[in-house]
Scaffold this active site. Structure first.
Site, mmCIF file in Angstrom:
data_model
loop_
_atom_site.group_PDB
_atom_site.id
_atom_site.type_symbol
_atom_site.label_atom_id
_atom_site.label_comp_id
_atom_site.label_asym_id
_atom_site.label_seq_id
_atom_site.Cartn_x
_atom_site.Cartn_y
_atom_site.Cartn_z
ATOM 1 N N ASP A 295 15.238 58.800 61.949
ATOM 2 C CA ASP A 295 16.088 59.873 61.386
ATOM 3 C C ASP A 295 17.403 59.919 62.170
ATOM 4 O OD1 ASP A 295 16.909 62.024 59.862
ATOM 5 O OD2 ASP A 295 15.596 63.486 60.812
ATOM 6 N N GLU B 157 11.800 68.912 77.724
ATOM 7 C CA GLU B 157 12.733 68.938 78.850
ATOM 8 C C GLU B 157 14.098 69.436 78.320
ATOM 9 O OE1 GLU B 157 14.991 65.366 81.357
ATOM 10 O OE2 GLU B 157 13.749 64.889 79.636
ATOM 11 N N TRP B 158 14.752 70.299 79.070
ATOM 12 C CA TRP B 158 16.117 70.729 78.712
ATOM 13 C C TRP B 158 17.109 69.721 79.287
ATOM 14 C CZ3 TRP B 158 18.783 73.878 75.633
ATOM 15 C CH2 TRP B 158 20.140 74.066 75.910
#
Ligand code: ADP
Length: 290
Positions: free
Chosen positions: A195, A94-95
């Protein structure tokens, strides 16, 4: 079939209508992949590309994002698909148009991360598949004891890789042996990002916290907090939000160096250079705590 044709096909299938790429723009800021925004003029998607051999890395990233999304705690980009074609692998997400976070938004990020950490796994520590940290393999076999997991599959594994890269750390093996005795605090199994440096924390344009690009597994939640203090750091509001939701246990400040040693060893394995002396210093510092 070219990788872009395959990406169009997969998006069309998921959308249930034709998707033809009209614009494709490079996105900067990533460390290991080429990143793009693609659009047909209406819908936008975020696409990362790498060589075909990295398809398992993208599969694991999509799996991690799905697990984090399922926890309904903090926003992550929704994974749309992944695969390989013509010598390249890809992931489609998804943007999300990104904005900035004020101190209230950082406070919310801390609270929401704590909520994600409330997700436990009955098999303890690990993950149902291996993944990667940066470009380095990360092994996640289910392990009941956290200290053993962190000794063998985190620090021990990175030290083995370092040896292959010509890095010989004094007292590295001694440290691995002592890790289980250093990690005897009560540890819950927590879904962690894995991370979480500042480059992987973002906000939507509405100021909603988002975390990106995970190396997901079930571990001690302190690994995420420790990493936020490396490579740039998070603002004080983030820690206030986290502590308000789920205070950290005593001894975190000492364990932090051990947890961050994993990332410094990984940086030595990825980039070499000055990370060797930093890792050596951390090994010695942790051993003084024994
Ligand atoms: P890499 O895996 O190469 O490190 P990232 O996943 O960190 O790449 O993405 C690189 C940059 O692209 C991020 O720092 C962020 O600015 C932007 N970005 C990442 N995911 C999205 C997304 N879903 N929508 C919009 N921008 C994103």
């Amino acid at each position: 079939m070219s990788v872009w044709t395959e990406i169009q096909r997969q998006i069309s299938q998921i959308q249930g209508k034709d998707f033809a790429i009209a614009t494709r723009n490079s996105v900067g800021g990533g460390s290991i992949n080429q990143a793009y925004q693609v659009s047909d003029g209406q819908e936008h998607y975020f696409v990362k590309l790498n060589q075909a051999s990295k398809v398992a890395m993208f599969e694991a990233e999509a799996e991690g994002l799905k697990a984090m999304q399922a926890s309904r705690s903090i926003r992550v980009p929704k994974p749309i698909g992944w695969g390989a074609a013509e010598g390249q692998s890809y992931i489609i997400l998804e943007w999300i148009p990104l904005g900035h976070g004020d101190s209230q938004a950082w406070f919310a990020m801390g609270q929401q991360l704590a909520a994600m950490h409330r997700q436990a796994h009955d098999q303890g520590f690990g993950w149902h598949q291996n993944n990667t940290i940066g470009d380095t393999p990360q092994r996640n076999p289910w392990t009941e004891n956290w200290g053993e997991f962190f000794a063998e599959h985190r620090i021990g594994y990175q030290l083995q890789l370092a040896q292959r890269h010509g890095g010989h750390f004094r007292q590295g093996d001694a440290l691995v042996d002592k890790i289980p005795a250093l990690l005897t605090h009560p540890v819950a199994s927590s879904l962690v990002h894995g991370d979480l440096w500042s480059g992987n924390a973002a906000f939507s344009q509405a100021g909603e916290p988002i975390i990106l690009d995970p190396a997901t597994y079930y571990g001690d939640r302190e690994v995420d907090l420790a990493m936020t203090e490396l490579f740039g750091g998070f603002p004080p509001a983030f820690y206030r939000g986290y502590q308000a939701a789920w205070p950290l246990a005593e001894g975190y400040q000492q364990r932090k160096t051990l947890y961050n040693l994993y990332h410094i060893l990984n940086h030595f394995n990825l980039f070499g250079g000055g990370y060797a002396s930093q890792a050596q210093g951390m090994i010695e510092q942790v051993l003084t705590m024994c």
